[in-house]
Write an enzyme that holds these catalytic residues in place. Structure first.
Site, PDB file in Angstrom:
ATOM      1  N   ASP B  75      -9.950   3.495  -4.881  1.00 55.29           N
ATOM      2  CA  ASP B  75      -8.703   3.525  -4.110  1.00 55.29           C
ATOM      3  C   ASP B  75      -8.626   4.732  -3.187  1.00 55.29           C
ATOM      4  OD1 ASP B  75      -8.435   5.201  -6.436  1.00 55.29           O
ATOM      5  OD2 ASP B  75      -6.263   5.265  -6.084  1.00 55.29           O
ATOM      6  N   GLU B 129      -6.818   6.053  -8.822  1.00 52.86           N
ATOM      7  CA  GLU B 129      -6.944   7.467  -9.187  1.00 52.86           C
ATOM      8  C   GLU B 129      -5.900   8.298  -8.468  1.00 52.86           C
ATOM      9  OE1 GLU B 129      -8.389  11.662  -8.917  1.00 52.86           O
ATOM     10  OE2 GLU B 129      -8.022  10.286  -7.260  1.00 52.86           O
TER      11      GLU B 129
END
Lengths: 359, 359
Positions: B75, B129
Site C-alpha cells: 500500500d 502498513e
C-alpha cells in the site's frame, strides 16, 4: 395582547418583577417587552420618551442642576425550563429574576411614580446586553444618540446583591505565541520544540504578582492568567507553534494602552497579539450624586471586578456604579433567583435617594 | 485487465518498480495489486503461495538449515497528483516510488528469479502498513498465521537509501495531566490554574537529557518531547485541566514496561496515562544470516530511529533490519522519488547475498 404592566402591578416592585420575568425576552427577542414598557412610559406625562430598536429612553426635564441615569437591560440569557416565575418562601425563581428584571422593575417603578425627582433622571431600558457588543442597546445608543447618555452620574441595576459595586476592572486578552522548528519525533534533535518553549511563558505567569489597587476606597484586585493553551500537530511531530491565550484583568487606574504595554513587558521576547480589550472604569465616587447615593445606601462600596456596561459611561466621562437586588452568583444559572427582601430594600433605597430634595 | 507484471517487466527492477507504482494501491485499496502479484507468484513452481486478505505469502521449501524473510508492504499513502510515475534523469517520481514499491520490486524479482536461494526464503507482500495497526497485513498474519513469519532473520525493504538500519526504537505516548480549580477570570484567586501548573511539566521536558545507547555497533538516540498540549475552556475561565501529550522514543535496550516506569519517574507527581506504545527491536546482528547479509552489503549498519514493522518480527524473537533503495526523507511527500542507481545497487546486493551457496 393586553399590557400586563397594569397600575396594580406597577405599584409593587415584587409583583412587577414577577410580571416582567414572565414576559419572555431572550436577547434579540425583546420586542414584546419593549412594547409593554414603552406604553407604560408614554402614559407618564412627566417623561419624554424615545425608542431606538428595542431600547427605550425616558427622561424628566425639570431643569435640575444635575442629571442621573438609571439603566437596565431588558434581555435575558436563553430560558432553561425556568419560566414562569415561581415563589419558594422569600425566593422568586425564574430566568431573569436576578439578571436583571428585578433591577428593571425598580427603575420602571421609579420612572412612573417619582414625578418630582431630586435630580433630572434619564431612564434607559435596553436590549441585547447578554450577547455580542455589536447588538448591545447601550452601545448602539452611544453610537447614534450619545446625548441620551449625558449625565453627572449613572447607576446600572445589574445584580450586586444590594452592594454598591463601583467602577469596573478592564479586561484584555492577548495571544502569546512560541515558535520552533518541525521535525519527526523519532529525530527530535533536528527540531525545536515550541511547546517546551512555552514553559518559560507559564513560569512568568506562575511567578506573576498581581497588583491590588485602592481607588476611592474601593479595592481592585488584578489577575493575569493563561485561559487556553494549544499546540502541536500530530503524535509524531515536534511542534513548531504553541499559542497561550492570556487574560489580564486590570484595575481602572490603568488605561488599555498601559495594560498592553505592561503585558508586552511581562512577555518580552515573545510574540504578543492583543485579541480583545475592554477598558475599565474608575469608580468616580467623588461626584455629588454619587456621594448622596452612598449616603442613602449607608454602606461601604467595593470595586467591581467583572467588566460591565458601566465602562460605557466611563468612556463618556460619566461616573457609574452597579447596584441591584439580584444575586450575581446565580445569574445565568438554571436555579436563578432573587430574594424578595432585597427587591424591597433596593426599591426603598433608590426612592429615598431620588425623592429627597437637596439641602 | 491483463496483468502488467509481464516477464519482460519482471526482468528489470527499475521497470518493475515503475509498473508497480502505476498500479494505484492506497491503503485498503490493495486488491488489484495483490491479484497481480499473486498471479506472478503462483506461476513460479518453486514457491508455495498463500493469501490472507490482500497479503501474500510465498515460500521456498528446500530444506535449507536457515530461513529468511523478505517483506514489503503493497500500500501507499493517498495519491497527491503524483501518478503515473515519471523519470527525470536518474530519478523516478511518483507516489510509492520510495515507500516502498522499489523495495517490493526487489523482493518480487528475487522471488521469481532466485529458484535456488542460499537459505529458504519467505516472501511477504502485505497490505495496509500506512494506516492504523489493526488493518496492517503483517499484524493480521501475526495473529492468525504466525507460522508464516517464522525465520532466523528478516529484512524489511522499507526506504533506507541503501543503508542497513538495524532494529528500531520503541515509541510510547503518554498523556500528562495537570488539574486545578475553575473560577471566573475576574476573580482568579478563587481558582487554581491548571495551565500554569503545566509549566513545571514543560520545565522537566526542557531539562531532560536524552540517552544515546550503542548496541551491536548501532547508536540509538532517544527523545522525550511534548507533541501536543491542550487546556482551557473559555476566555474568562481559570482552567481546571491541561493535558500534555508526550512522545518518548526509546532505545531497544528498554522494554515497554521499563519505558513506562521511566516516564512515571520523570513525571512524578502528575497524572500519567499511557495512550500508545510500540516496543522497539534489538538489532540482533549476531545471527549468521545477518552477518552474511552485512558482508554482502559491505557497509556499517546504523540504528533505526523510527518505529517500523521490524519490531513485529522482534516480538517473535526474529532479528530484523530495514534495507531498501528508497529515500526516507521524501516518503509521503508530493515529490516522492527514488534514485534509479539505488534500485539497481539494492537488487545486486540482495541477489549476491541470496545466491551465494554457503561454505
Amino acid at each position: 395582547m393586553a399590557n400586563p404592566l397594569t397600575p396594580e402591578v406597577l405599584a409593587d416592585p415584587v409583583e412587577l418583577t414577577r410580571v416582567l420575568v414572565d414576559v419572555e425576552s431572550v436577547s434579540r427577542e425583546e420586542r414584546v417587552i419593549a412594547d409593554h414598557v414603552e406604553e407604560v412610559l408614554r402614559a407618564a406625562p412627566h417623561l419624554k420618551v424615545a425608542r431606538l430598536g428595542n431600547t427605550l429612553m425616558a427622561r424628566t426635564d425639570l431643569g435640575r442642576p444635575q442629571r442621573v441615569v438609571l439603566a437596565g437591560h431588558l434581555d435575558t440569557v436563553p430560558i432553561a425550563g425556568n419560566l414562569p416565575a415561581r415563589f419558594d418562601g422569600d425566593l422568586m425563581y425564574g430566568c431573569g429574576t436576578s439578571d436583571m428584571k428585578s433591577g428593571v422593575a425598580l427603575a420602571l417603578q421609579l420612572a412612573v411614580e417619582v414625578t418630582e425627582p431630586r435630580y433630572d433622571v434619564t431612564y434607559l431600558f435596553y436590549e441585547a446586553e447578554e450577547i455580542e457588543s455589536v447588538y448591545n442597546g447601550l452601545f448602539l445608543v452611544s453610537q447614534t444618540n450619545p446625548e441620551w447618555l449625558e449625565a453627572d452620574f449613572a447607576i446600572l441595576l445589574e445584580p450586586t446583591y444590594g452592594v454598591v459595586e463601583a467602577g469596573c476592572q478592564g479586561t484584555m486578552r492577548v495571544m502569546v505565541t512560541t515558535t520552533g522548528r518541525r521535525a519527526h519525533s523519532a529525530r527530535s534533535w533536528r527540531g525545536v520544540n515550541a511547546i517546551h518553549a512555552a514553559g518559560e511563558v507559564l513560569r512568568r505567569l506562575s511567578g506573576y504578582e498581581a497588583r491590588r489597587v485602592e481607588i476611592d476606597g474601593c479595592e481592585y484586585r488584578e489577575g493575569l492568567n493563561a485561559v487556553r493553551i494549544n499546540g502541536g500537530h500530530a503524535g509524531n511531530v515536534i511542534p513548531d507553534r504553541c499559542a497561550i491565550e492570556v487574560n489580564y484583568r486590570f484595575a481602572p487606574d490603568r488605561s488599555a494602552e498601559e495594560a498592553e504595554a505592561h503585558l508586552r513587558e511581562v512577555f518580552e521576547g515573545y510574540d504578543v497579539l492583543v485579541t480583545d480589550v475592554a477598558p475599565g472604569a474608575l469608580p468616580g465616587l467623588t461626584a455629588a450624586p454619587a456621594q448622596e447615593f452612598l449616603a442613602a445606601v449607608g454602606q461601604t462600596p467595593v470595586g467591581k471586578l467583572g467588566w460591565t456596561d458601566v465602562s460605557r459611561f466611563a468612556a463618556l466621562g460619566i461616573p457609574a456604579l452597579n447596584f441591584g437586588p439580584g444575586d450575581p452568583n446565580v445569574a445565568h444559572a438554571v436555579d436563578e433567583h432573587v430574594e424578595v427582601p432585597k427587591i424591597r430594600a433596593g426599591a426603598e433605597t433608590l426612592r429615598r435617594w431620588l425623592s429627597v430634595t437637596g439641602g
